[in-house]
Design a protein around this motif. Sequence first.
Motif: not given
Length: 301
Positions: A137-143, A164-168, A172-178
Motif C-alpha cells: 500500500g502506501s508503505s510500499t512507495q515510501w520504503v 501496482a497501477e498507482s506505483l506505475a 518509471d518502469k525501469q525503477f520498478l523492474a529493478q
Amino acid sequence: MMKKQGALQAPWLPRAVIGILMLVVVYLLLTNPSQNAAVKPTSSTKGKGGVNRAQEVISRFHHAKEYVSRMKTIGKNELFTMTTCPEKYSIGFRTTPGQVIPEYVGNTCEPWIARFALIFLDRLLDTEMAGLEWSTGSSTQWVLMRVKSLISIEHHAKWSKNVAESLAKIFDKQFLAQRWELHAVEPLPGTKEKGPDKEDPIKFKDYIEASFLPKQEGTYDYISVDGRARVQCFKRALPLLKPEGGVLMLDNSEREWYADAFAAVPKHWLMFEDLVNTGEKTTIWVSCVEGRCGSPLSAED
C-alpha cells in the motif's frame, strides 16, 4: 652534441616506461569493477570508518531512539511539519477523521504506522538494504525510495493490482523492474475479510509460507509484518532477517493475541515502540548479537 645527449639519456628510458606501466596497473586495479565488487559494503562487510554495516544500523538505532526521545520531550508531534500527500501520489485511505491524521500516523504517501515509529524507521533504513513486507500500500512507495530492493506479499489480488497501477504512475518502469517484486497470494476460497479468518494460519498457509522466498536464512535487512495472519508471518520472518543489524517491524502490536510474536523475539534484541492517540502501537526491533547490542560509538551495552 645532440646524438651524444641522446645516447646518454637512452639508459633512463626503460625505467621511465616501467614506472608509467606500474602506475597504469595500479590505476586499473583500483578502478576495475570486478575488484570493487568484492569490497562493496554489505551487511557483512565494512562500512565507513571500518565499522561493520550491521554495527552502523545498531548505532543508528541508538541515535534514533535519543532523537525521538528529545522530540517527544520538547514538543511532541507538533514540532514536525506535516504535509498533505498530493493526490497523484496518494495510495489507500485513512479512517476515523480527526484521529487518524498525519500528526499521529503516516499520511497516504507514507506507511500507516505511528508517527514517531515512522520517523524512527526513516533513520534506520538505507539504500543498501533488501526489504520484505507482508501487505502492500502506501508503505510500499515510501520504503521503495529508502531501500535497494523490496518484495511485497499481498493477500488481496484486486488491491495489489491497484497498488501496482498507482506505483506505475509514480515511478518509471525501469525503477520498478529493478527494485520491486509483487506477489498476490490469496487465502483459501471463502475466507472472510474481517473477523477471526484474518489470523487463520490454515486459510493463509500459502501467504505465510511464501514459497517463492529464498531458502537461505538471514536474507533480508528489513521486514515489515502488517498484513494477515501476523503471528505466523512474524515467526516466518524471524529466520529470514539478518541476525545482526536487521530491522523488523510489527504494526498494531498492542493486540493481545500477538503475544506469541513477542515471545519469539530474542530478549536481547533492541526494541522501540510508539503508541498513538487511537491506542494503536507500532513496534520495531533491530537484531543484534548478545553482548554487542550497544552503540559502537558509545560504551553502552
